[in-house]
Design an enzyme around this catalytic site. Structure first.
Site, PDB file in Angstrom:
ATOM      1  N   LYS A  79      31.640  61.605  33.339  1.00 39.37           N
ATOM      2  CA  LYS A  79      31.383  60.417  32.519  1.00 39.37           C
ATOM      3  C   LYS A  79      31.469  59.174  33.393  1.00 39.37           C
ATOM      4  CE  LYS A  79      33.103  58.175  28.281  1.00 39.37           C
ATOM      5  NZ  LYS A  79      34.159  58.209  27.238  1.00 39.37           N
ATOM      6  N   SER A 154      32.477  58.391  22.633  1.00 40.03           N
ATOM      7  CA  SER A 154      31.684  57.700  23.623  1.00 40.03           C
ATOM      8  C   SER A 154      31.228  58.594  24.778  1.00 40.03           C
ATOM      9  CB  SER A 154      32.491  56.533  24.192  1.00 40.03           C
ATOM     10  OG  SER A 154      33.676  57.009  24.823  1.00 40.03           O
ATOM     11  N   SER A 178      36.838  60.367  21.760  1.00 44.23           N
ATOM     12  CA  SER A 178      35.576  60.411  22.509  1.00 44.23           C
ATOM     13  C   SER A 178      35.305  61.661  23.328  1.00 44.23           C
ATOM     14  CB  SER A 178      35.476  59.207  23.424  1.00 44.23           C
ATOM     15  OG  SER A 178      35.151  58.076  22.666  1.00 44.23           O
TER      16      SER A 178
HETATM   17  N1  GLN Z   1      35.101  55.873  18.554  1.00 43.60           N
HETATM   18  C1  GLN Z   1      36.308  55.310  19.070  1.00 43.60           C
HETATM   19  C2  GLN Z   1      36.089  53.880  19.470  1.00 43.60           C
HETATM   20  O1  GLN Z   1      35.020  53.426  19.304  1.00 43.60           O
HETATM   21  C3  GLN Z   1      36.799  56.136  20.217  1.00 43.60           C
HETATM   22  C4  GLN Z   1      36.376  55.723  21.562  1.00 43.60           C
HETATM   23  C5  GLN Z   1      36.976  56.558  22.633  1.00 43.60           C
HETATM   24  O2  GLN Z   1      37.677  57.531  22.389  1.00 43.60           O
HETATM   25  N2  GLN Z   1      36.736  56.158  23.862  1.00 43.60           N
HETATM   26  O3  GLN Z   1      36.968  53.207  19.924  1.00 43.60           O
END
Ligand code: GLN
Length: 476
Positions: A79, A154, A178
């Site tokens: 990532k 994400s 994420s």
């Molecule tokens: N969907 C969550 C957010 O928008 C999680 C993001 C993440 O785990 N990086 O913050």
């Protein structure tokens, strides 16, 4: 060699037995990326030279008949929030469009030391903020199972790269779900380790008390192998824990009979899609047939998890993202006359709408006069959420839940409604707030053939038990 469904063991032993070479395997993956990734969009940057040099090293070891390391020649994707020395690292943001880190993230370095071949950097929501990958400043990712749908976020690019066989395994990061949510949307396995289990050194910070690095893989066993490789104390991260790392793979085969599994009513309430509910309930029945004892439990503070998460995550983000000021890293606005104009214009040009929204929310929550009412209050509720889990884990060995209230939604479906996007994180943010490990694995499909994820949460540093449960379920 057919790379569809290729696992770590299969890749490694094919190289060991000289059925293929690490070089060929890397080239086969690049050929697939060339052919398929135009419509998926999983990668932002490929690092062919670095990959081929590593593959060559592995092939020379194999040719000399030397023992091969555990991930020898295994093509992986990273990532793009993890720093890679000499390879552009953008965090999905225009702010870092030309940023080339001078060092490697510890997790990436450990994978390479174990023989993995890093193919490239995967697309993600900007600074890992999002649940659909639509907040990438570059382009969205399309779900390989249905290109009109999001892959989740994400870590959407990492999940899609594994689901589409554009990598054997990938690393993602999980701050509020994420790793697990995109794994569930794309039909792969995603593991968030205990906070502190894996070093965050070299991970571009979103919310430091919530950020975790972990694997996305095709099988539970592969997740165990990757975790074993990247876990353990790192002197470069003072929050990485000095706790022994068990050899997770042999642990997978221990029996699960007699384990107590908690089912919390708060995770099966309003808003849970019926098809997801049925698939998860069927998975729980199956675990019971495999000898587990199902125990009803309550995690009473769950309804406060979303506001708590979005206060703490945005507060920490507003502080972490202050470093992007036009002085350091890559972007600097042109034609500015004063220092403060440079700060303002750089941040205005470099950050996207969601990142700006979060910086504003977080700055507000931290500001004098509001700190006690928001940030401090959220920290207190966080302690109550963690206590809920502590109490539950006195009665049970693990907790089973859905990963996400729905299967993958359509691109554009929620992008104009940030609140509905935030609310969909309900089943994942709790584990991040409590610092406990969680895994998502496929447990069925909707009528439209979209994957559904089962989540298993465990005690602090007890990844072994959730991996073992997941593995036994997957094999049955
Ligand atoms: N969907 C969550 C957010 O928008 C999680 C993001 C993440 O785990 N990086 O913050």
């Amino acid at each position: 060699m057919n790379v569809a469904g290729l696992t770590i063991d299969a890749a490694r032993s094919a190289i060991e037995q000289r059925v293929t070479s690490a070089l060929t395997l890397a080239e086969e993956h690049y050929a697939r990326i060339e052919k398929e990734d135009g419509q998926i969009g999983a990668y932002l940057t490929l690092c062919r030279d670095r990959a081929l040099a590593q593959a060559d090293r592995i092939d020379r070891l194999a040719a000399e008949g030397k023992p091969l390391p555990p991930l020898a020649g295994v093509p992986v994707a990273i990532k793009d929030v993890m720093s890679t020395r000499g390879v552009r690292t953008t965090a999905g943001s225009k702010m870092l469009e030309r940023y080339i880190p001078p060092y490697d993230c510890t997790a990436v370095g450990r994978l390479e030391a174990a023989g993995a071949v890093v193919l490239g950097k995967t697309n993600c929501d900007e600074f890992a903020m999002g649940s659909s990958n639509e907040n990438s400043a570059y382009h969205p990712v399309h779900n390989p199972r249905d290109l009109s749908r999001v892959p989740g976020g994400s870590s959407g690019g990492s999940a899609a790269s594994v689901a589409a066989d554009l990598a054997v395994a990938a690393l993602g990061s999980d701050t509020g779900g994420s790793i697990r949510q995109p794994a569930s949307f794309c039909g792969v396995v995603g593991l968030m380790p205990t906070y502190g289990r894996v070093s965050r050194y070299g991970l571009i910070a979103f919310a430091s008390s919530l950020d975790h690095i972990g694997p996305l893989t095709k099988t539970v066993k592969d997740a165990a192998t990757v975790l074993w490789t990247i876990a353990g104390r790192d002197p470069m991260d003072s929050t990485s824990a000095d706790v022994a790392v068990p050899d997770y793979v042999p642990e997978l085969e221990k029996p699960i009979r007699g384990l107590k599994l908690g089912v919390a009513k708060e995770y099966f309430g309003d808003g849970l899609n019926d098809e997801v509910r049925h698939a998860v309930e069927a998975a729980i029945d199956k675990l019971e047939k495999l000898g587990c004892e199902i125990v009803p439990i309550s995690l009473p503070h769950t309804p406060y998890a979303i506001p708590t998460y979005y206060l703490i995550a945005t507060a920490e983000a507003s502080s972490n993202l202050a470093r992007y000021d036009g002085v350091r890293y890559s972007l600097r606005a042109h034609g500015v006359k004063t220092l403060s104009e440079m700060y303002r214009r750089t941040r205005d040009e470099g950050f996207g709408a969601e990142v700006k929204r979060r910086i504003m929310l977080g700055t507000y929550a931290l500001s004098a006069g509001y700190y006690d009412a928001y940030y401090l209050k959220a920290q207190k509720v966080r302690a109550l959420l963690a206590r809920d889990f502590d109490e539950a884990f006195r009665k049970v060995d693990a907790i089973v839940t859905p990963t996400s209230p729905t299967a993958a939604f359509r691109l554009g479906e929620k992008s104009n409604d940030p609140l509905s996007m935030y609310l969909a994180d309900i089943y994942t943010v709790t584990a991040d707030l409590a610092g406990i490990p969680g895994i998502s694995l496929p447990c069925g499909e909707t009528k439209e053939k979209l994957p559904i994820g089962l989540q298993i949460l465990g005690k602090h540093f007890d990844e072994s038990t959730i991996l073992r449960l997941a593995h036994t379920y997957e094999q049955s």
